[in-house]
Scaffold this motif. Structure first.
Motif, PDB file in Angstrom:
ATOM      1  N   PRO A 455     -25.648 -48.975 -19.039  1.00 45.25           N
ATOM      2  CA  PRO A 455     -24.808 -49.574 -20.091  1.00 45.25           C
ATOM      3  C   PRO A 455     -23.853 -48.570 -20.729  1.00 45.25           C
ATOM      4  O   PRO A 455     -22.674 -48.869 -20.940  1.00 45.25           O
ATOM      5  N   GLN A 456     -24.363 -47.372 -21.047  1.00 42.83           N
ATOM      6  CA  GLN A 456     -23.506 -46.353 -21.646  1.00 42.83           C
ATOM      7  C   GLN A 456     -22.445 -45.870 -20.659  1.00 42.83           C
ATOM      8  O   GLN A 456     -21.304 -45.611 -21.035  1.00 42.83           O
ATOM      9  N   ALA A 457     -22.824 -45.786 -19.367  1.00 38.94           N
ATOM     10  CA  ALA A 457     -21.871 -45.353 -18.340  1.00 38.94           C
ATOM     11  C   ALA A 457     -20.742 -46.366 -18.182  1.00 38.94           C
ATOM     12  O   ALA A 457     -19.590 -45.987 -17.944  1.00 38.94           O
ATOM     13  N   ARG A 458     -21.059 -47.647 -18.340  1.00 40.82           N
ATOM     14  CA  ARG A 458     -20.017 -48.680 -18.232  1.00 40.82           C
ATOM     15  C   ARG A 458     -19.052 -48.606 -19.408  1.00 40.82           C
ATOM     16  O   ARG A 458     -17.846 -48.848 -19.257  1.00 40.82           O
ATOM     17  N   ILE A 459     -19.569 -48.282 -20.581  1.00 41.73           N
ATOM     18  CA  ILE A 459     -18.692 -48.104 -21.744  1.00 41.73           C
ATOM     19  C   ILE A 459     -17.753 -46.921 -21.513  1.00 41.73           C
ATOM     20  O   ILE A 459     -16.546 -46.995 -21.771  1.00 41.73           O
ATOM     21  N   LEU A 460     -18.321 -45.816 -21.008  1.00 44.95           N
ATOM     22  CA  LEU A 460     -17.504 -44.640 -20.711  1.00 44.95           C
ATOM     23  C   LEU A 460     -16.431 -44.968 -19.687  1.00 44.95           C
ATOM     24  O   LEU A 460     -15.269 -44.566 -19.834  1.00 44.95           O
ATOM     25  N   GLN A 461     -16.805 -45.738 -18.655  1.00 47.91           N
ATOM     26  CA  GLN A 461     -15.838 -46.061 -17.610  1.00 47.91           C
ATOM     27  C   GLN A 461     -14.700 -46.919 -18.159  1.00 47.91           C
ATOM     28  O   GLN A 461     -13.533 -46.748 -17.781  1.00 47.91           O
ATOM     29  N   LYS A 462     -15.016 -47.816 -19.076  1.00 44.66           N
ATOM     30  CA  LYS A 462     -13.968 -48.656 -19.673  1.00 44.66           C
ATOM     31  C   LYS A 462     -12.998 -47.798 -20.481  1.00 44.66           C
ATOM     32  O   LYS A 462     -11.782 -48.003 -20.424  1.00 44.66           O
ATOM     33  N   ARG A 463     -13.527 -46.813 -21.199  1.00 45.25           N
ATOM     34  CA  ARG A 463     -12.662 -45.911 -21.959  1.00 45.25           C
ATOM     35  C   ARG A 463     -11.769 -45.093 -21.021  1.00 45.25           C
ATOM     36  O   ARG A 463     -10.585 -44.886 -21.286  1.00 45.25           O
ATOM     37  N   LEU A 464     -12.372 -44.628 -19.932  1.00 47.42           N
ATOM     38  CA  LEU A 464     -11.601 -43.852 -18.953  1.00 47.42           C
ATOM     39  C   LEU A 464     -10.524 -44.706 -18.301  1.00 47.42           C
ATOM     40  O   LEU A 464      -9.440 -44.209 -17.967  1.00 47.42           O
ATOM     41  N   TYR A 465     -10.817 -45.982 -18.139  1.00 44.96           N
ATOM     42  CA  TYR A 465      -9.836 -46.899 -17.558  1.00 44.96           C
ATOM     43  C   TYR A 465      -8.593 -46.984 -18.441  1.00 44.96           C
ATOM     44  O   TYR A 465      -7.458 -46.870 -17.958  1.00 44.96           O
ATOM     45  N   TYR A 466      -8.804 -47.162 -19.745  1.00 50.56           N
ATOM     46  CA  TYR A 466      -7.673 -47.242 -20.675  1.00 50.56           C
ATOM     47  C   TYR A 466      -6.945 -45.895 -20.773  1.00 50.56           C
ATOM     48  O   TYR A 466      -5.717 -45.843 -20.871  1.00 50.56           O
ATOM     49  N   LEU A 467      -7.715 -44.816 -20.749  1.00 53.20           N
ATOM     50  CA  LEU A 467      -7.107 -43.488 -20.785  1.00 53.20           C
ATOM     51  C   LEU A 467      -6.257 -43.243 -19.539  1.00 53.20           C
ATOM     52  O   LEU A 467      -5.170 -42.659 -19.616  1.00 53.20           O
ATOM     53  N   ASP A 468      -6.762 -43.703 -18.400  1.00 53.24           N
ATOM     54  CA  ASP A 468      -6.023 -43.551 -17.146  1.00 53.24           C
ATOM     55  C   ASP A 468      -4.693 -44.302 -17.213  1.00 53.24           C
ATOM     56  O   ASP A 468      -3.648 -43.776 -16.806  1.00 53.24           O
ATOM     57  N   TRP A 469      -4.738 -45.524 -17.750  1.00 49.10           N
ATOM     58  CA  TRP A 469      -3.505 -46.306 -17.870  1.00 49.10           C
ATOM     59  C   TRP A 469      -2.545 -45.669 -18.871  1.00 49.10           C
ATOM     60  O   TRP A 469      -1.319 -45.637 -18.645  1.00 49.10           O
ATOM     61  N   ALA A 470      -3.083 -45.143 -19.963  1.00 50.47           N
ATOM     62  CA  ALA A 470      -2.229 -44.482 -20.949  1.00 50.47           C
ATOM     63  C   ALA A 470      -1.535 -43.267 -20.341  1.00 50.47           C
ATOM     64  O   ALA A 470      -0.332 -43.040 -20.566  1.00 50.47           O
ATOM     65  N   ALA A 471      -2.297 -42.484 -19.547  1.00 46.49           N
ATOM     66  CA  ALA A 471      -1.719 -41.310 -18.891  1.00 46.49           C
ATOM     67  C   ALA A 471      -0.620 -41.714 -17.913  1.00 46.49           C
ATOM     68  O   ALA A 471       0.427 -41.052 -17.825  1.00 46.49           O
ATOM     69  N   LYS A 472      -0.850 -42.816 -17.181  1.00 50.72           N
ATOM     70  CA  LYS A 472       0.160 -43.283 -16.229  1.00 50.72           C
ATOM     71  C   LYS A 472       1.432 -43.728 -16.954  1.00 50.72           C
ATOM     72  O   LYS A 472       2.548 -43.420 -16.528  1.00 50.72           O
ATOM     73  N   ILE A 473       1.245 -44.462 -18.044  1.00 49.34           N
ATOM     74  CA  ILE A 473       2.410 -44.949 -18.803  1.00 49.34           C
ATOM     75  C   ILE A 473       3.225 -43.780 -19.345  1.00 49.34           C
ATOM     76  O   ILE A 473       4.459 -43.748 -19.248  1.00 49.34           O
ATOM     77  N   ILE A 474       2.522 -42.783 -19.890  1.00 54.77           N
ATOM     78  CA  ILE A 474       3.219 -41.607 -20.419  1.00 54.77           C
ATOM     79  C   ILE A 474       3.947 -40.864 -19.303  1.00 54.77           C
ATOM     80  O   ILE A 474       5.113 -40.467 -19.450  1.00 54.77           O
ATOM     81  N   PHE A 475       3.266 -40.693 -18.184  1.00 52.46           N
ATOM     82  CA  PHE A 475       3.863 -39.946 -17.060  1.00 52.46           C
ATOM     83  C   PHE A 475       5.108 -40.650 -16.536  1.00 52.46           C
ATOM     84  O   PHE A 475       6.166 -40.030 -16.384  1.00 52.46           O
ATOM     85  N   TYR A 476       4.989 -41.962 -16.272  1.00 50.90           N
ATOM     86  CA  TYR A 476       6.138 -42.683 -15.713  1.00 50.90           C
ATOM     87  C   TYR A 476       7.261 -42.832 -16.745  1.00 50.90           C
ATOM     88  O   TYR A 476       8.442 -42.854 -16.388  1.00 50.90           O
ATOM     89  N   SER A 477       6.894 -42.898 -18.025  1.00 47.18           N
ATOM     90  CA  SER A 477       7.925 -42.961 -19.072  1.00 47.18           C
ATOM     91  C   SER A 477       8.718 -41.657 -19.125  1.00 47.18           C
ATOM     92  O   SER A 477       9.954 -41.664 -19.243  1.00 47.18           O
ATOM     93  N   LEU A 478       8.006 -40.541 -19.022  1.00 49.41           N
ATOM     94  CA  LEU A 478       8.674 -39.239 -19.002  1.00 49.41           C
ATOM     95  C   LEU A 478       9.567 -39.101 -17.772  1.00 49.41           C
ATOM     96  O   LEU A 478      10.691 -38.589 -17.859  1.00 49.41           O
ATOM     97  N   CYS A 479       9.056 -39.568 -16.636  1.00 49.91           N
ATOM     98  CA  CYS A 479       9.854 -39.515 -15.402  1.00 49.91           C
ATOM     99  C   CYS A 479      11.128 -40.341 -15.570  1.00 49.91           C
ATOM    100  O   CYS A 479      12.232 -39.903 -15.189  1.00 49.91           O
ATOM    101  N   ALA A 480      10.980 -41.535 -16.147  1.00 50.50           N
ATOM    102  CA  ALA A 480      12.139 -42.411 -16.341  1.00 50.50           C
ATOM    103  C   ALA A 480      13.121 -41.792 -17.328  1.00 50.50           C
ATOM    104  O   ALA A 480      14.344 -41.835 -17.130  1.00 50.50           O
TER     105      ALA A 480
END
Length: 494
Positions: A455-480
Motif C-alpha cells: 500500500p505504501q509503495a503504491r502511494i509512492l508510485q503515484k507521487r512519482l508518476y505526478y513528479l515524472d509528468w511535472a518534470a516532462k512538462i518543465i523539460f518540454y516547456s523549456l525546450c519550446a
C-alpha cells in the motif's frame, strides 16, 4: 518395464556442484521433495565471506526455496551431506576420505557450478567454467557406480549460429590449450588477446561454456553423459513457489532495475521472440534427462536443449508491455524514479534517451548531494547500468532457433503421473500471469520487500508518476521556450 522417476532415484546418491546458485537450489528442493527415497545428496560448498562451509549450509537451508519442505517434511534434510571444497581448488579441495566416499557411493552427478557473468575476464571465466569442469570430470571418472553425468551448459554456447542443434559442436580451440595459455599469460596480455580469442562469440561466458562442452565430449564412452542447455533461465512458474527467484543475474536484474526507474531505455526489436524458460522447467528437464540417460545407458553423449523454441512464443515487446502493467500492481518500495521508459529500435534514439534520462539526471543528483556534503553514487551506478545494458544488448537484437526434439521427447519416456510431477510442457505457461508472478517474486524474494509494504509503495508510485509528468512538462516547456526564442532571434537577423 522402466521404473518411475522417483523409483529410479531411490537409494541413489547424487553429487551436485553449484547447489547454492539459483538453479542449484531449485534442483536440490525438487529432488528432496519428489524423490523421497534418495540415499543422499552430496553438496560441494566452499567457505565464503568469512563463513565456513558448515555455516553456509545452515544459511542455505534457511532459503525460502525450502519453506514448503520445512513445513511438510523437515526430516528430508538429513539426506543432505556437506562436501567442503571449492571448484577453483586443485582436486576440488575435497579431503581424501570424502573423495573416496564419493567415488564409492555416487551414481549421479549434476555439474551446475559456473560463472554466469558475461563480462568476466577470460582468466576468471576459464578457471570457473573450463578448469572447474575438468576437476569435476576427474572426480567423476573415478566413481565406480556412476550411472550418469549431467553437465549444465547454455543454449547460447554457440551464439554466433542462428540455429543450434542438439549435438556437440567442434571448437576452434582445444580446452586444454586454452587452459595452458591462461596459466602463463599475464593479465595485460590476456586483456589484449581476449577479443580475438573469443571471436565470434560475444563474451567470455559463451566462449568458455562452448569449450567446457568440448572438454566433456572427450569423456564420451567412458560413462553416460548428458549435456543440458537451458536458454534464459527465469523465475519459477509453479515450484517451489510461483515467481520464486533469488538471483539478480540475467533478466531479473533488468526487471528490478526497470521497476525501480533506474533503467528507462533499452535498444531492442519488439518483434523478436524471446526464449525465456522458468527455472522449474529447467530443473525438471535435467532430472528427466538424467533419468532417461541412466536407464538407457547410451554410449553417445546426449544433448538436450531446454528451450521454448517457438512452441509458446512471446516477443520482447510483449514481455515489456506486460511488465509495465504488472509493476503498477506490485511496485517496489524504493525507487529512483517512476518506472516508465520504453524500448528503442533506433540506436541514435536510444543514445539520446540514455543521455537525457540516465546520465544527466545522475550528474544533477550527484551535484546536489555534493553541495549538501553527502556521498555521491548516481553517476557510478548509472555507469554500471549502462555497461550492463551494453553487455546484454547483443541478446536483445538477435534471435535464435533452438532445436529441442530431445527435450520434447522426455515427456514420452515417463508415465502420466511423472509427467505431471516433472512437468516440461512449455505450452502450459500463460505469459501474462507468469510475468505478474515474476514481478511479485522479484520484489519479495530478491529485494526482500514484505507484501505488507505494497500500500505504501503504491502511494509512492503515484507521487512519482505526478513528479515524472511535472518534470516532462518543465523539460518540454523549456525546450519550446528556447526553440521559439532562438527562432525569433534568427528571423530578426534575417
Amino acid at each position: 518395464m522402466a521404473p518411475s522417476v522417483a523409483g529410479y532415484y531411490a537409494n541413489k546418491s547424487i553429487f551436485i556442484t553449484g547447489a547454492t546458485g539459483f538453479l542449484g537450489k531449485v534442483l536440490v528442493e525438487k529432488l528432496l521433495r519428489c524423490c523421497p527415497e534418495l540415499e543422499a545428496i552430496y553438496l560441494l560448498m566452499r567457505a565464503k565471506k568469512g563463513q565456513s562451509s558448515e555455516q553456509r549450509l545452515e544459511g542455505f537451508l534457511k532459503s525460502s526455496v525450502f519453506n514448503r519442505l520445512h513445513g511438510e517434511n523437515p526430516q528430508c534434510f538429513k539426506q543432505l551431506r556437506l562436501v567442503p571444497g571449492d571448484i577453483l581448488a586443485d582436486g576440488l579441495g575435497i579431503s581424501d576420505d570424502l573423495r573416496e566416499t564419493l567415488r564409492k557411493e555416487c551414481q549421479i552427478v549434476f555439474h551446475c557450478a559456473a560463472c554466469v557473468r558475461f563480462d568476466m575476464p577470460i582468466k576468471d571465466a576459464t578457471a570457473l567454467n573450463i578448469r572447474g569442469t575438468q576437476r569435476v570430470l576427474d572426480l567423476t571418472e573415478g566413481m565406480t557406480q556412476l550411472e550418469v553425468f549431467v553437465h549444465v551448459s547454455t543454449a547460447y554456447c554457440r551464439s554466433e549460429l542462428p540455429e543450434l542443434e542438439e549435438r556437440v559442436y567442434t571448437t576452434a580451440h582445444k580446452p586444454q590449450d586454452v587452459m595452458r595459455c591462461i596459466q602463463w599469460m599475464d593479465d595485460e596480455l590476456l586483456a589484449h588477446l581476449q577479443p580475438k580469442l573469443i571471436h565470434p562469440r560475444p563474451n567470455t561466458y559463451a566462449y568458455t561454456k562452448s569449450l567446457a562442452e568440448s572438454l566433456v565430449a572427450q569423456y564420451e564412452g567412458k560413462f553416460p553423459i548428458v549435456i543440458a542447455r537451458p536458454s534464459i533461465v527465469a523465475a519459477a512458474l509453479k515450484e517451489p513457489l510461483p515467481g520464486w527467484v533469488d538471483s539478480l543475474h540475467g533478466p531479473t536484474g533488468l526487471l528490478v532495475a526497470a521497476g525501480k526507474g533506474a533503467v528507462r531505455t533499452i535498444l531492442t526489436k519488439e518483434a523478436l521472440t524471446c526464449d525465456i524458460i522458468p527455472v522449474d522447467f529447467v530443473v525438471n528437464g535435467c532430472i528427466l534427462a538424467a533419468y532417461n540417460t541412466g536407464i538407457n545407458k547410451p554410449k553417445e553423449i546426449q544433448v538436450v536443449n531446454l528451450t521454448v523454441s517457438r512452441r509458446n512464443p512471446v516477443t520482447v515487446g510483449e514481455l515489456i508491455d506486460m511488465g509495465r502493467v504488472h509493476v503498477q500492481e506490485f511496485p517496489f518500495s524504493q525507487c529512483l524514479w517512476y518506472p516508465g521508459g520504453s524500448q528503442k529500435t533506433s540506436r541514435l534514439h536510444h543514445q539520446v534517451a540514455l543521455l537525457l534520462t540516465h546520465l544527466l539526471p545522475a550528474y544533477l543528483l550527484d551535484l546536489m548531494l555534493a553541495l549538501l556534503g553527502q556521498k555521491t553514487f548516481m553517476v557510478k551506478m548509472q555507469q554500471r547500468i549502462s555497461a550492463g545494458l551494453q553487455t546484454f544488448q547483443y541478446y536483445w537484437l538477435n534471435e535464435w532457433h533452438f532445436h529441442n526434439d530431445n527435450f520434447l521427447a522426455l515427456r514420452g519416456q515417463v508415465s502420466k503421473e511423472d509427467d505431471d510431477t516433472f512437468y516440461t510442457d512449455i505450452k502450459m505457461v500463460n505469459w501474462n500471469s507468469y510475468i505478474r508472478d515474476y514481478i511479485f517474486g522479484a520484489r519479495t524474494y530478491c529485494c526482500k520487500e514484505d507484501p505488507a509494504t505494497l500500500p505504501q509503495a503504491r502511494i509512492l508510485q503515484k507521487r512519482l508518476y505526478y513528479l515524472d509528468w511535472a518534470a516532462k512538462i518543465i523539460f518540454y516547456s523549456l525546450c519550446a521556450y528556447f526553440l521559439v526564442h532562438y527562432i525569433t532571434i534568427f528571423l530578426s537577423v534575417i
